[in-house]
Structures are given as structure tokens and as C-alpha cells.
Write a protein that holds these residues in place. Structure first.
Motif, PDB file in Angstrom:
ATOM      1  N   VAL A   1       0.937  -1.191  -0.058  1.00 33.32           N
ATOM      2  CA  VAL A   1      -0.125  -0.052  -0.007  1.00 33.32           C
ATOM      3  C   VAL A   1       0.855   1.295  -0.057  1.00 33.32           C
ATOM      4  O   VAL A   1       1.831   1.468   0.664  1.00 33.32           O
ATOM      5  N   ILE A   2       0.486   2.284  -0.903  1.00 26.68           N
ATOM      6  CA  ILE A   2       1.018   3.640  -0.679  1.00 26.68           C
ATOM      7  C   ILE A   2       0.058   4.291   0.005  1.00 26.68           C
ATOM      8  O   ILE A   2      -1.201   4.411  -0.587  1.00 26.68           O
ATOM      9  N   VAL A   3       0.650   5.307   0.957  1.00 24.91           N
ATOM     10  CA  VAL A   3      -0.525   6.266   1.505  1.00 24.91           C
ATOM     11  C   VAL A   3       0.307   7.580   1.114  1.00 24.91           C
ATOM     12  O   VAL A   3       1.556   7.806   1.573  1.00 24.91           O
ATOM     13  N   ALA A   4      -0.394   8.364   0.633  1.00 23.55           N
ATOM     14  CA  ALA A   4       0.191   9.704   0.286  1.00 23.55           C
ATOM     15  C   ALA A   4      -0.745  11.086   0.630  1.00 23.55           C
ATOM     16  O   ALA A   4      -1.874  10.960   0.510  1.00 23.55           O
ATOM     17  N   MET A   5      -0.318  12.033   0.963  1.00 27.03           N
ATOM     18  CA  MET A   5      -1.116  13.386   0.950  1.00 27.03           C
ATOM     19  C   MET A   5      -0.083  14.486   0.496  1.00 27.03           C
ATOM     20  O   MET A   5       1.223  14.498   0.655  1.00 27.03           O
ATOM     21  N   ALA A   6      -0.598  15.546  -0.121  1.00 32.13           N
ATOM     22  CA  ALA A   6       0.101  16.377  -0.500  1.00 32.13           C
ATOM     23  C   ALA A   6      -0.147  17.783   0.176  1.00 32.13           C
ATOM     24  O   ALA A   6      -0.966  18.016   1.052  1.00 32.13           O
ATOM     25  N   LYS A   7       1.126  18.628   0.129  1.00 26.35           N
ATOM     26  CA  LYS A   7       1.200  19.808   1.012  1.00 26.35           C
ATOM     27  C   LYS A   7       1.272  20.939  -0.083  1.00 26.35           C
ATOM     28  O   LYS A   7       2.116  20.946  -0.807  1.00 26.35           O
ATOM     29  N   ASP A   8       0.429  21.884   0.278  1.00 25.27           N
ATOM     30  CA  ASP A   8       0.287  22.918  -0.876  1.00 25.27           C
ATOM     31  C   ASP A   8       1.353  24.224  -0.567  1.00 25.27           C
ATOM     32  O   ASP A   8       1.951  23.945   0.843  1.00 25.27           O
ATOM     33  N   ALA A   9       1.570  25.134  -1.351  1.00 25.41           N
ATOM     34  CA  ALA A   9       2.456  26.262  -0.933  1.00 25.41           C
ATOM     35  C   ALA A   9       2.164  27.058   0.276  1.00 25.41           C
ATOM     36  O   ALA A   9       3.130  27.470   0.720  1.00 25.41           O
ATOM     37  N   GLU A  10       0.796  27.169   0.481  1.00 25.32           N
ATOM     38  CA  GLU A  10       0.437  27.864   1.857  1.00 25.32           C
ATOM     39  C   GLU A  10       0.509  26.832   3.122  1.00 25.32           C
ATOM     40  O   GLU A  10      -0.199  27.453   4.282  1.00 25.32           O
ATOM     41  N   GLY A  11       1.016  25.647   3.071  1.00 27.96           N
ATOM     42  CA  GLY A  11       0.984  24.869   4.262  1.00 27.96           C
ATOM     43  C   GLY A  11      -0.027  23.987   4.467  1.00 27.96           C
ATOM     44  O   GLY A  11      -0.289  23.424   5.577  1.00 27.96           O
ATOM     45  N   GLY A  12      -1.362  24.130   3.422  1.00 28.50           N
ATOM     46  CA  GLY A  12      -2.556  23.216   3.562  1.00 28.50           C
ATOM     47  C   GLY A  12      -2.070  21.992   3.249  1.00 28.50           C
ATOM     48  O   GLY A  12      -1.248  21.684   2.418  1.00 28.50           O
ATOM     49  N   TYR A  13      -2.745  20.898   3.500  1.00 33.83           N
ATOM     50  CA  TYR A  13      -2.642  19.456   3.332  1.00 33.83           C
ATOM     51  C   TYR A  13      -3.996  18.895   2.558  1.00 33.83           C
ATOM     52  O   TYR A  13      -4.852  19.312   2.780  1.00 33.83           O
ATOM     53  N   SER A  14      -3.667  17.901   1.751  1.00 35.24           N
ATOM     54  CA  SER A  14      -4.869  17.280   1.180  1.00 35.24           C
ATOM     55  C   SER A  14      -5.357  16.180   1.954  1.00 35.24           C
ATOM     56  O   SER A  14      -4.628  15.732   3.024  1.00 35.24           O
ATOM     57  N   LYS A  15      -6.266  15.502   1.851  1.00 35.51           N
ATOM     58  CA  LYS A  15      -6.671  14.278   2.523  1.00 35.51           C
ATOM     59  C   LYS A  15      -5.688  13.153   1.942  1.00 35.51           C
ATOM     60  O   LYS A  15      -5.164  13.254   1.079  1.00 35.51           O
ATOM     61  N   ALA A  16      -5.555  12.202   2.644  1.00 36.27           N
ATOM     62  CA  ALA A  16      -4.631  10.981   2.483  1.00 36.27           C
ATOM     63  C   ALA A  16      -5.242  10.141   1.409  1.00 36.27           C
ATOM     64  O   ALA A  16      -6.341   9.952   1.520  1.00 36.27           O
ATOM     65  N   THR A  17      -4.676   9.634   0.594  1.00 37.65           N
ATOM     66  CA  THR A  17      -5.116   8.476  -0.417  1.00 37.65           C
ATOM     67  C   THR A  17      -4.091   7.290  -0.199  1.00 37.65           C
ATOM     68  O   THR A  17      -3.076   7.460  -0.264  1.00 37.65           O
ATOM     69  N   ALA A  18      -5.039   6.366  -0.313  1.00 37.97           N
ATOM     70  CA  ALA A  18      -4.285   4.914  -0.001  1.00 37.97           C
ATOM     71  C   ALA A  18      -4.588   4.199  -1.566  1.00 37.97           C
ATOM     72  O   ALA A  18      -5.512   4.295  -2.006  1.00 37.97           O
ATOM     73  N   TYR A  19      -3.657   3.428  -1.891  1.00 42.54           N
ATOM     74  CA  TYR A  19      -3.417   2.995  -3.181  1.00 42.54           C
ATOM     75  C   TYR A  19      -2.704   1.533  -2.973  1.00 42.54           C
ATOM     76  O   TYR A  19      -1.701   1.445  -2.372  1.00 42.54           O
ATOM     77  N   LYS A  20      -3.485   0.640  -3.019  1.00 34.64           N
ATOM     78  CA  LYS A  20      -2.973  -0.893  -2.820  1.00 34.64           C
ATOM     79  C   LYS A  20      -2.455  -1.669  -4.473  1.00 34.64           C
ATOM     80  O   LYS A  20      -3.260  -1.323  -5.124  1.00 34.64           O
ATOM     81  N   PHE A  21      -1.608  -2.456  -4.253  1.00 37.93           N
ATOM     82  CA  PHE A  21      -1.335  -2.954  -5.263  1.00 37.93           C
ATOM     83  C   PHE A  21      -0.409  -4.414  -4.819  1.00 37.93           C
ATOM     84  O   PHE A  21       0.281  -4.373  -4.047  1.00 37.93           O
ATOM     85  N   ASN A  22      -0.497  -5.246  -6.016  1.00 33.78           N
ATOM     86  CA  ASN A  22       0.412  -6.599  -5.907  1.00 33.78           C
ATOM     87  C   ASN A  22       1.391  -6.635  -7.146  1.00 33.78           C
ATOM     88  O   ASN A  22       1.216  -6.412  -8.160  1.00 33.78           O
ATOM     89  N   PRO A  23       2.662  -6.699  -6.724  1.00 35.13           N
ATOM     90  CA  PRO A  23       3.843  -6.694  -7.685  1.00 35.13           C
ATOM     91  C   PRO A  23       3.575  -8.106  -8.390  1.00 35.13           C
ATOM     92  O   PRO A  23       3.363  -9.090  -7.696  1.00 35.13           O
TER      93      PRO A  23
END
Length: 189
Positions: free
Chosen positions: A141-163
């Protein structure tokens, strides 16, 4: 005690009045004055910045995932990559097994070694994360959230995968009729 309003307001209902009260106690158990502050939450466009994750390549020893922010100017990302069976992902003390609980942990611990070590191991280059050491047939699983130039954060996105392991096709035995009929036309040098 100072509290950043932005850290508190993200979890409160928009357009509502609140009262914050606090009292401090010293080492001897003596309490100070009760302090209070009234505040009103504004309506925050919290979802304007979103993280989109897509698999680009899923081959043995070469998994590549695209990561991008939509709806805002991303200044950076906080992310974690690991097996979904890892204690870090399952534990409610850490990422907690969902994007919602990961959101809280990542927001409160953006500089934790658990996150920074992943960013060092799998850096984002030109919007792509490349992984060359993952086990086959294991869910990650990859969990990621973005931070914008003003210091605000996005909600976290979870992405699951199988190699995936590569399928080399069917094995043909030397005694197989198809091989026997083809053999005269095949020459090994």
C-alpha cells in the motif's frame, strides 16, 4: 499553551461557534486561571487538493507508480509505502489500516523517521516512485498526502497493489507433438 488554529479547525464542523477553555497545573498540583477563547470555524474547501496515484509499470523488480496532486499547487508530499500486513499499516497507533487514520498520523508526525526513511528510500522523481525490491504476490500500500505552497494538506489517498511475476508462457516438453513437428525448422547456434 499555544495551539495552531489550523490544526484544530480541520476536525471541527464548518460554520459553527466553539469555546476553547484551558487551565494549567504546576508541578505541585496548583491550578492557574481558566483561560477561554471563542472562535468560529469558516467553511474550508478541504478537498480542493487531491492526490492521484496510478500504476505505471508492474514488473518484477521494477514497480513504478505515478503520484500527482490535482486542484492545487503542491509544494511537496508526505507518504508511506509498505506491506498491508505490516504492523505500521495495521496498528491504530500509526497508520491504522485506512486513509482516514493515516491522515491523522501523517499530519501530526510529518517528520517522523517512519515517513522520512521511506521518502529517502523511494524518492519521487518527475512524479514517479520506483521500487525495485518488493516481494512478488504480496499486497503493498502507498499512502500519500500533498502539501500546498500555503501549508495546507490534502486528504490522504491509499493505493494498494500486488507486484506481479512475469508469465513466460506454457512449457513444451521435448516429446510434445508440436515441438516434434517444429524441431527440424529450429537451429541452435
Amino acid at each position: 499553551v499555544e495551539v495552531s488554529a489550523s490544526e484544530v479547525l480541520t476536525s471541527l464542523k464548518p460554520e459553527t461557534s466553539f469555546v476553547l477553555m484551558a487551565v494549567a497545573a504546576d508541578a505541585e498540583g496548583m491550578y492557574g486561571k481558566v483561560l477561554y477563547e471563542t472562535l468560529s470555524t469558516g467553511k474550508i474547501e478541504y478537498n480542493s487538493l487531491n492526490v492521484v496515484i496510478d500504476m505505471l509499470k508492474n514488473e518484477p523488480d521494477d514497480e513504478q507508480v505515478s503520484i500527482a496532486a490535482e486542484g492545487g499547487n503542491a509544494a511537496g508530499y508526505i507518504y508511506w509505502i509498505g506491506k498491508t500486513s505490516d504492523n505500521t499499516w495495521k496498528s491504530s497507533n500509526y497508520l491504522g489500516g485506512s486513509a482516514e487514520t493515516a491522515q491523522v498520523y501523517m499530519f501530526q508526525n510529518p517528520n517522523h523517521s517512519r515517513l522520512t526513511s521511506i521518502a529517502e528510500k523511494y524518492p519521487i522523481k518527475d512524479g514517479v516512485i520506483t521500487m525495485t525490491d518488493l516481494a512478488y504476490e504480496t499486497e503493498y500500500v502507498i499512502v500519500a498526502m500533498a502539501k500546498d505552497a500555503e501549508g495546507g494538506y490534502s486528504k490522504a489517498t491509499a493505493y494498494k497493489f500486488n507486484p506481479r511475476a512475469v508469465s513466460l508462457g506454457n512449457v513444451i516438453y521435448a516429446t510434445d507433438a508440436k515441438w516434434a513437428s517444429m524441431r527440424p525448422t529450429v537451429e541452435f547456434v
